[in-house]
Every structure is written in C-alpha cells, then in structure tokens.
Write an enzyme that holds these catalytic residues in place. Structure first.
Site, PDB file in Angstrom:
ATOM      1  N   SER A 138       0.882  -1.184   0.000  1.00 50.74           N
ATOM      2  CA  SER A 138       0.000   0.000   0.000  1.00 50.74           C
ATOM      3  C   SER A 138       0.912   1.226   0.000  1.00 50.74           C
ATOM      4  O   SER A 138       2.092   1.124   0.355  1.00 50.74           O
ATOM      5  CB  SER A 138      -0.843  -0.014   1.282  1.00 50.74           C
ATOM      6  OG  SER A 138      -1.451   1.244   1.514  1.00 50.74           O
ATOM      7  N   TYR A 151      -1.955  -1.217  10.439  1.00 49.67           N
ATOM      8  CA  TYR A 151      -1.933  -1.314   8.973  1.00 49.67           C
ATOM      9  C   TYR A 151      -0.621  -0.758   8.420  1.00 49.67           C
ATOM     10  O   TYR A 151       0.037  -1.380   7.578  1.00 49.67           O
ATOM     11  CB  TYR A 151      -3.139  -0.564   8.414  1.00 49.67           C
ATOM     12  CG  TYR A 151      -3.404  -0.761   6.941  1.00 49.67           C
ATOM     13  CD1 TYR A 151      -4.160  -1.842   6.483  1.00 49.67           C
ATOM     14  CD2 TYR A 151      -2.926   0.149   5.996  1.00 49.67           C
ATOM     15  CE1 TYR A 151      -4.423  -2.014   5.129  1.00 49.67           C
ATOM     16  CE2 TYR A 151      -3.175  -0.020   4.645  1.00 49.67           C
ATOM     17  CZ  TYR A 151      -3.928  -1.103   4.212  1.00 49.67           C
ATOM     18  OH  TYR A 151      -4.182  -1.266   2.871  1.00 49.67           O
TER      19      TYR A 151
HETATM   20  P1  NAD Z   1     -11.432  -6.297   0.183  1.00 55.38           P
HETATM   21  O1  NAD Z   1     -12.012  -6.168   1.556  1.00 55.38           O
HETATM   22  O2  NAD Z   1     -12.283  -6.025  -1.014  1.00 55.38           O
HETATM   23  O3  NAD Z   1     -10.805  -7.755  -0.011  1.00 55.38           O
HETATM   24  C1  NAD Z   1     -10.062  -8.381   0.988  1.00 55.38           C
HETATM   25  C2  NAD Z   1      -9.945  -9.853   0.654  1.00 55.38           C
HETATM   26  O4  NAD Z   1      -9.193 -10.500   1.702  1.00 55.38           O
HETATM   27  C3  NAD Z   1     -11.302 -10.577   0.595  1.00 55.38           C
HETATM   28  O5  NAD Z   1     -11.255 -11.564  -0.413  1.00 55.38           O
HETATM   29  C4  NAD Z   1     -11.390 -11.229   1.968  1.00 55.38           C
HETATM   30  O6  NAD Z   1     -12.251 -12.373   2.007  1.00 55.38           O
HETATM   31  C5  NAD Z   1      -9.946 -11.604   2.184  1.00 55.38           C
HETATM   32  N1  NAD Z   1      -9.614 -11.871   3.584  1.00 55.38           N
HETATM   33  C6  NAD Z   1      -9.762 -11.061   4.659  1.00 55.38           C
HETATM   34  N2  NAD Z   1      -9.377 -11.699   5.770  1.00 55.38           N
HETATM   35  C7  NAD Z   1      -8.958 -12.946   5.386  1.00 55.38           C
HETATM   36  C8  NAD Z   1      -8.433 -14.071   6.077  1.00 55.38           C
HETATM   37  N3  NAD Z   1      -8.269 -14.080   7.408  1.00 55.38           N
HETATM   38  N4  NAD Z   1      -8.138 -15.166   5.352  1.00 55.38           N
HETATM   39  C9  NAD Z   1      -8.323 -15.215   4.008  1.00 55.38           C
HETATM   40  N5  NAD Z   1      -8.817 -14.169   3.315  1.00 55.38           N
HETATM   41  C10 NAD Z   1      -9.121 -13.052   4.002  1.00 55.38           C
HETATM   42  O7  NAD Z   1     -10.137  -5.369   0.226  1.00 55.38           O
HETATM   43  P2  NAD Z   1      -9.194  -4.772  -0.930  1.00 55.38           P
HETATM   44  O8  NAD Z   1      -9.305  -3.300  -0.846  1.00 55.38           O
HETATM   45  O9  NAD Z   1      -9.390  -5.472  -2.214  1.00 55.38           O
HETATM   46  O10 NAD Z   1      -7.776  -5.140  -0.306  1.00 55.38           O
HETATM   47  C11 NAD Z   1      -6.899  -6.100  -0.862  1.00 55.38           C
HETATM   48  C12 NAD Z   1      -5.473  -5.746  -0.467  1.00 55.38           C
HETATM   49  O11 NAD Z   1      -5.151  -4.475  -1.028  1.00 55.38           O
HETATM   50  C13 NAD Z   1      -5.256  -5.607   1.037  1.00 55.38           C
HETATM   51  O12 NAD Z   1      -3.995  -6.154   1.377  1.00 55.38           O
HETATM   52  C14 NAD Z   1      -5.252  -4.108   1.245  1.00 55.38           C
HETATM   53  O13 NAD Z   1      -4.511  -3.729   2.370  1.00 55.38           O
HETATM   54  C15 NAD Z   1      -4.600  -3.644  -0.037  1.00 55.38           C
HETATM   55  N6  NAD Z   1      -4.825  -2.238  -0.365  1.00 55.38           N
HETATM   56  C16 NAD Z   1      -6.092  -1.764  -0.579  1.00 55.38           C
HETATM   57  C17 NAD Z   1      -6.257  -0.419  -0.899  1.00 55.38           C
HETATM   58  C18 NAD Z   1      -7.606   0.187  -1.151  1.00 55.38           C
HETATM   59  O14 NAD Z   1      -7.679   1.412  -1.283  1.00 55.38           O
HETATM   60  N7  NAD Z   1      -8.667  -0.581  -1.248  1.00 55.38           N
HETATM   61  C19 NAD Z   1      -5.145   0.425  -0.974  1.00 55.38           C
HETATM   62  C20 NAD Z   1      -3.878  -0.109  -0.745  1.00 55.38           C
HETATM   63  C21 NAD Z   1      -3.742  -1.441  -0.454  1.00 55.38           C
END
Ligand code: NAD
Length: 256
Positions: A138, A151
């Site tokens: 991130s 985080y």
């Molecule tokens: P999201 O909530 O849409 O998806 C998260 C995924 O992780 C889901 O499939 C969920 O079921 C899975 N998950 C959560 N806990 C779990 C566990 N204990 N075991 C197995 N699976 C688990 O979130 P997202 O925004 O798509 O995030 C995905 C990644 O991207 C994360 O690492 C997040 O930190 C990173 N990220 C997101 C953003 C943003 O703005 N959305 C920005 C930077 C980084």
C-alpha cells in the site's frame, strides 16, 4: 502469455484480489482463489477465463492453513508459479484505543501471511527456477497516516520483507516485488467512506470526494483492473529484472 503457469491469489473473493485473479486467468494462468464471502460469485467470474479455477478457504491468520493451501495448489494445479499475497483487513483508531486483538489480526493477515506463503511456495519456485511473488502492500508501506498503526506497520513490514526475498533470489528466475496502491474503491475502503459520511453528516459522493482530496492528487480512485494489469506485467519477461521494487500506483499520493 501465462499459459502453463499457475497462480495462487490470496484474498481474491473481492476487490483488488479478484481483479488480479481475473486478469491472470484472462492471460492464460490456472488460478487458485482464496478468501471469504461470495466464493461462488468470485469463482464464476474467474471461470469465464479459467474454467478449472478452484478456491481454497484457508484463513490467512493461520500458518498451518496457509502452508496446506500452497501444498494443495502444487498438487492440484501442478505447481505454484505465481503467488500474490493480497489478503488484508483494516481497523482505524488512535493507538491508545486500538484493540490489541485487531493489532494481532492485522499483523497476522496483512504481514505474517505473506511470510508463511513465501516460505511454503519458494522451494518449488527455486527448483523450477521460475517464480513471481507479488505482495500487495500500500502507499501505507511507504508513508503513514494517523489512526492506522497496525496497517502502516504491517505494510512497511511487507515492503521490507519483499526486499529480503528479492535479494535472496536475485540470481534466479524468481522475482519478488510489492505494489503500493493509494485509494481503490473496494469494500475495505467503502467502510471508511461510510464512516466519514456518518461522522460528518454528508452523503456518499461528498465523502468520497473528501477522502480523495485529502491524499490522492489525481482525485481519481485507482481501479482493481489497473493494478491487475501491473501484476500481469510483473509476470512478463519484460519484468525479469525488476526485483525488490515497491511500485506505487497512487495518483501522486507519495509524490507530495
Ligand atoms: P477487500 O475487503 O475487497 O478484499 C479483501 C480480501 O481478503 C477478501 O477476499 C477477503 O475475504 C480476504 N480476507 C480477509 N481476511 C482474510 C483471512 N483471514 N483469510 C483469508 N482471506 C481473508 O479489500 P481490498 O481493498 O481489495 O484489499 C486487498 C489488499 O489491497 C489488502 O492487502 C489491502 O490492504 C490492499 N490495499 C487496498 C487499498 C484500497 O484502497 N482498497 C489500498 C492499498 C492497499
């Protein structure tokens, strides 16, 4: 481009992970999904491109389940050539009020899971002398924001872990990199939009505008499809010598 390759994408039932799994399948990879929630919906989306895509329900806070998932990927799909460590959760609170249980869960799911996945998948990649590990960090792996102690600590940690793994494999066909998105409108961020809208008595659109204006100079969300295209590029021969990088896709967030 990726036919004959196999890919395991953690947290791929939603958001960024689902976008990445879909694009890898679209480019010919055989895919194993992971994550909770709408498993059938995610499988249906990815099976449009990889009819044999499978799902493993490993809980990414449980090391033994992560190892078993990698072993299952190797036995059912034949190998684990591409590992995308993407699963992640968020909790927002100042340090004195941060629940210890949330700290432990974020460190386990957002950081330690990547170590356990790499530890299980690297020997096979090293043996075949080809592998791609892409850690979804991130912008919070590069800079901080208030109220996100766990985080930010986990994401800075995964950037460091990426560099170590890249160096340990630097003379091989295994590359390890991190991607560092800014705001992407997924369920994880929608919760933060909702909290802002409720706290300030503003509507959803106004809350989104404010969220972007605070940090992301482009005033546009990055999309899962844009991040997925970067992952596909990192799996291509053009990226053979990109190693230990943390690539931000953040509308200028970190440039400020
Ligand atoms: P999201 O909530 O849409 O998806 C998260 C995924 O992780 C889901 O499939 C969920 O079921 C899975 N998950 C959560 N806990 C779990 C566990 N204990 N075991 C197995 N699976 C688990 O979130 P997202 O925004 O798509 O995030 C995905 C990644 O991207 C994360 O690492 C997040 O930190 C990173 N990220 C997101 C953003 C943003 O703005 N959305 C920005 C930077 C980084």
């Amino acid at each position: 481009m990726l036919s004959a390759k196999t890919a395991l994408v953690t947290g791929s039932t939603s958001g960024i992970g689902l976008g990445i799994a879909t694009a890898l399948a679209q480019n010919g990879a055989r895919v194993m999904l992971n994550g909770f929630g709408d498993v059938e919906g995610a499988l249906a989306q990815v099976r449009r491109f990889d009819p044999e895509a499978v799902h493993d329900g490993a809980d990414m806070s449980r090391p033994e389940q992560i190892e078993a998932m990698v072993r299952r990927c190797e036995s059912e799909l034949g190998s684990c050539d591409i590992l995308v460590n993407n699963a992640g959760i968020q909790h927002v609170a100042p340090i004195p009020e941060f629940p210890v249980e949330r700290w432990d869960a974020i460190i386990a799911i957002n950081l330690s899971s990547a170590f356990h996945g790499m530890r299980a998948a690297l020997p096979g990649m090293q043996k075949r002398n080809w592998g791609r590990i892409i850690n979804v960090a991130s912008v919070h792996g590069l800079v901080a924001s208030t109220n996100k102690s766990a985080y930010v600590a986990a994401k800075h940690g995964i950037v460091g872990l990426t560099k170590v793994a890249a160096l340990e494999n630097a003379t091989s066909g295994v590359t390890v990199n991190a991607i560092c998105p800014g705001w992407v409108l997924t369920p994880l961020v929608q919760k933060q939009v909702d909290a802002r809208a409720a706290a300030q008595h503003i509507d959803n659109e106004e809350a989104k505008r404010e969220l972007l204006a605070e940090k992301q100079p482009s005033l546009q969300f990055t999309t899962p499809e844009q991040l997925a295209a970067l992952v596909v590029f990192l799996c291509s021969p053009a990226a053979d010598n990109i190693r230990g990088a943390a690539i931000n896709v953040d509308g200028g967030w970190v440039a400020q």
